[in-house]
Motif scaffolding. Structure first.
Motif, PDB file in Angstrom:
ATOM      1  N   SER A   1       0.808  -1.295   0.046  1.00 59.35           N
ATOM      2  CA  SER A   1      -0.008   0.075  -0.100  1.00 59.35           C
ATOM      3  C   SER A   1       0.845   1.281  -0.172  1.00 59.35           C
ATOM      4  O   SER A   1       0.702   2.238  -0.675  1.00 59.35           O
ATOM      5  CB  SER A   1      -0.914  -0.016   1.163  1.00 59.35           C
ATOM      6  N   ALA A   2       1.722   1.189   0.715  1.00 64.87           N
ATOM      7  CA  ALA A   2       2.792   2.418   0.812  1.00 64.87           C
ATOM      8  C   ALA A   2       3.458   2.539  -0.377  1.00 64.87           C
ATOM      9  O   ALA A   2       3.731   3.695  -1.165  1.00 64.87           O
ATOM     10  CB  ALA A   2       3.921   2.188   1.729  1.00 64.87           C
ATOM     11  N   ALA A   3       3.882   1.681  -1.243  1.00 60.44           N
ATOM     12  CA  ALA A   3       4.461   1.714  -2.492  1.00 60.44           C
ATOM     13  C   ALA A   3       3.313   2.047  -3.585  1.00 60.44           C
ATOM     14  O   ALA A   3       3.768   3.105  -4.390  1.00 60.44           O
ATOM     15  CB  ALA A   3       4.880   0.295  -2.933  1.00 60.44           C
ATOM     16  N   TRP A   4       2.142   1.639  -3.347  1.00 58.44           N
ATOM     17  CA  TRP A   4       1.216   2.055  -4.305  1.00 58.44           C
ATOM     18  C   TRP A   4       1.015   3.596  -4.115  1.00 58.44           C
ATOM     19  O   TRP A   4       0.835   4.471  -4.963  1.00 58.44           O
ATOM     20  CB  TRP A   4      -0.263   1.320  -4.103  1.00 58.44           C
ATOM     21  N   ALA A   5       0.778   4.113  -2.713  1.00 57.47           N
ATOM     22  CA  ALA A   5       0.535   5.650  -2.478  1.00 57.47           C
ATOM     23  C   ALA A   5       1.713   6.643  -3.020  1.00 57.47           C
ATOM     24  O   ALA A   5       1.438   7.407  -3.463  1.00 57.47           O
ATOM     25  CB  ALA A   5       0.504   5.696  -1.090  1.00 57.47           C
ATOM     26  N   ARG A   6       2.964   5.869  -2.743  1.00 57.36           N
ATOM     27  CA  ARG A   6       3.994   6.599  -3.332  1.00 57.36           C
ATOM     28  C   ARG A   6       4.414   6.644  -5.063  1.00 57.36           C
ATOM     29  O   ARG A   6       4.392   7.882  -5.441  1.00 57.36           O
ATOM     30  CB  ARG A   6       5.266   6.005  -2.813  1.00 57.36           C
ATOM     31  N   PHE A   7       3.970   5.650  -5.580  1.00 59.17           N
ATOM     32  CA  PHE A   7       4.111   5.302  -7.031  1.00 59.17           C
ATOM     33  C   PHE A   7       3.109   6.317  -7.966  1.00 59.17           C
ATOM     34  O   PHE A   7       3.150   6.995  -8.682  1.00 59.17           O
ATOM     35  CB  PHE A   7       4.035   3.912  -7.322  1.00 59.17           C
ATOM     36  N   THR A   8       1.831   6.143  -7.174  1.00 55.20           N
ATOM     37  CA  THR A   8       0.751   6.680  -7.867  1.00 55.20           C
ATOM     38  C   THR A   8       0.769   8.412  -7.744  1.00 55.20           C
ATOM     39  O   THR A   8       0.029   9.101  -8.695  1.00 55.20           O
ATOM     40  CB  THR A   8      -0.723   6.181  -7.612  1.00 55.20           C
ATOM     41  N   THR A   9       1.551   8.826  -6.877  1.00 57.67           N
ATOM     42  CA  THR A   9       1.593  10.306  -6.837  1.00 57.67           C
ATOM     43  C   THR A   9       2.949  10.760  -7.117  1.00 57.67           C
ATOM     44  O   THR A   9       3.252  11.935  -7.088  1.00 57.67           O
ATOM     45  CB  THR A   9       1.152  10.468  -5.278  1.00 57.67           C
ATOM     46  N   ARG A  10       3.848   9.879  -7.664  1.00 55.39           N
ATOM     47  CA  ARG A  10       5.115  10.481  -7.984  1.00 55.39           C
ATOM     48  C   ARG A  10       5.100  11.191  -9.339  1.00 55.39           C
ATOM     49  O   ARG A  10       4.433  10.735 -10.095  1.00 55.39           O
ATOM     50  CB  ARG A  10       5.895   9.094  -7.955  1.00 55.39           C
ATOM     51  N   ASP A  11       5.933  12.060  -9.328  1.00 59.29           N
ATOM     52  CA  ASP A  11       6.194  13.124 -10.333  1.00 59.29           C
ATOM     53  C   ASP A  11       7.450  12.443 -11.248  1.00 59.29           C
ATOM     54  O   ASP A  11       8.362  12.642 -10.906  1.00 59.29           O
ATOM     55  CB  ASP A  11       6.484  14.363 -10.059  1.00 59.29           C
ATOM     56  N   VAL A  12       7.190  11.657 -12.325  1.00 59.35           N
ATOM     57  CA  VAL A  12       8.093  11.188 -13.110  1.00 59.35           C
ATOM     58  C   VAL A  12       8.614  12.021 -14.239  1.00 59.35           C
ATOM     59  O   VAL A  12       7.630  12.442 -15.143  1.00 59.35           O
ATOM     60  CB  VAL A  12       7.455   9.764 -13.759  1.00 59.35           C
ATOM     61  N   THR A  13       9.850  12.710 -14.214  1.00 66.63           N
ATOM     62  CA  THR A  13      10.172  13.489 -15.125  1.00 66.63           C
ATOM     63  C   THR A  13      11.485  13.207 -15.925  1.00 66.63           C
ATOM     64  O   THR A  13      11.879  13.898 -16.992  1.00 66.63           O
ATOM     65  CB  THR A  13      10.630  14.855 -14.262  1.00 66.63           C
ATOM     66  N   VAL A  14      12.006  12.037 -15.524  1.00 68.77           N
ATOM     67  CA  VAL A  14      13.124  11.362 -16.361  1.00 68.77           C
ATOM     68  C   VAL A  14      12.864  10.113 -16.800  1.00 68.77           C
ATOM     69  O   VAL A  14      11.912   9.238 -16.340  1.00 68.77           O
ATOM     70  CB  VAL A  14      14.384  11.573 -15.431  1.00 68.77           C
TER      71      VAL A  14
END
Length: 308
Positions: free
Chosen positions: A295-308
């Protein structure tokens, strides 16, 4: 005409515009997810790093078998029996090569297997970010949640394959170096060789499931950084730290909640009847860690700003 009206007008007139066709092609489909999973598993197991990890794991039972063979050839006797873990099986290897499977799993589970899983899990997302391929994967219609599930499923596949590699290597080595036959369980009951093989397979399954928590922790760490090396090092460092905490007597109150605490409970499969209490505690704890860190990985990954 607005973009929302374009697909409707295309359907009404019987024509298919380029935009409408693109919308149809980008519709998420379950088969696409299965294709992504197959591709991800194939990519993972084609990497030299993964092949080297599996080769090292396969070599451990061979080294153990050769060491036991040399020792017994030198002194004419077996090793002394122990109370639990690998020590409880070593004394039985010379009588039955199948016990090399149990010994190898007991030896690799505390260190080698989780370290290998930590490397694969830690690189799952961070490695993609480091090479710049993560943003291209996120363009696909499956979305971030499905991509994360694919990464986790691939890591769990590695857990199973790595465990089976150890078991298969130990089985072949044990059969070549030592006699095989009826298996005397830890409870003193003797069972046919076929049932012993089934119990060995069940133990391999339990060992693979025991790594579910490590895989979830590694995946979570992998979502926190763009450096695959940093994620792998952090995951391995956390594993070592928790293993140390599990050996300190003063921390006995929290040790039952540490993910490696019940790992060696797989030995209870070699009792008649099977002792289920510690096995259930181990598997339940792994599910809990998977849910929390997944769940922590999902919360982080779904809100992560992928710029590279």
């Amino acid at each position: 005409m607005s973009r929302a009206e374009a697909p409707g007008s295309a359907r009404d007139t019987g024509t298919h515009s380029g935009a409408g066709s693109a919308e149809v092609r980008r519709t998420p489909r379950p088969l696409w997810s299965l294709g992504l999973l197959r591709n991800e598993i194939g990519t993972t197991f084609r990497r030299w790093r993964t092949l080297v990890l599996l080769a090292v794991l396969a070599a451990v039972p061979v080294l153990i078998g050769i060491a036991v063979k040399i020792e017994t050839s030198g002194d004419g006797g077996g090793s002394g029996g122990g109370g639990g873990g690998g020590a409880a099986f070593v004394s039985q290897i010379t009588n039955n090569g199948l016990f090399l499977v149990f010994t190898a799993l007991a030896v690799t589970l505390p260190v080698f297997l989780p370290l290998a899983v930590g490397v694969v899990a830690g690189d799952a997302v961070a490695g993609e970010a480091h090479t710049g391929t993560l943003r291209y994967l996120l363009v696909a219609p499956a979305g971030r949640t499905k991509l994360l599930l694919v990464k986790y499923a691939t890591t769990l596949t590695f857990c199973l394959v790595a465990t089976l590699v150890v078991a298969a290597s130990a089985l072949v080595t044990g059969a070549l170096l030592f006699p095989v036959g009826e298996v005397t369980l830890l409870s003193g009951t003797t069972v046919p060789f076929g049932e012993g093989l089934l119990r060995a397979l069940a133990i391999a399954a339990v060992v693979a499931l025991s790594l579910v928590g490590v895989a979830a922790i590694g995946l979570f760490v992998s979502t926190l950084t763009n450096s695959g090396i940093a994620a792998m090092a952090t995951t391995v460092g956390l594993l070592i730290m928790v293993q140390i905490l599990d050996t300190i007597p003063q921390l006995h109150a929290i040790q039952p909640y540490l993910f490696p605490h019940h790992w060696l409970s797989f030995a209870d499969v070699l009792r008649d009847p099977v002792y289920w209490d510690r096995l259930q505690q181990n598997l339940g704890l792994q599910v809990l860690y998977a849910l929390v860190f997944g769940s922590a990985a999902w919360a982080r990954f779904t809100t992560r700003d992928v710029t590279v």
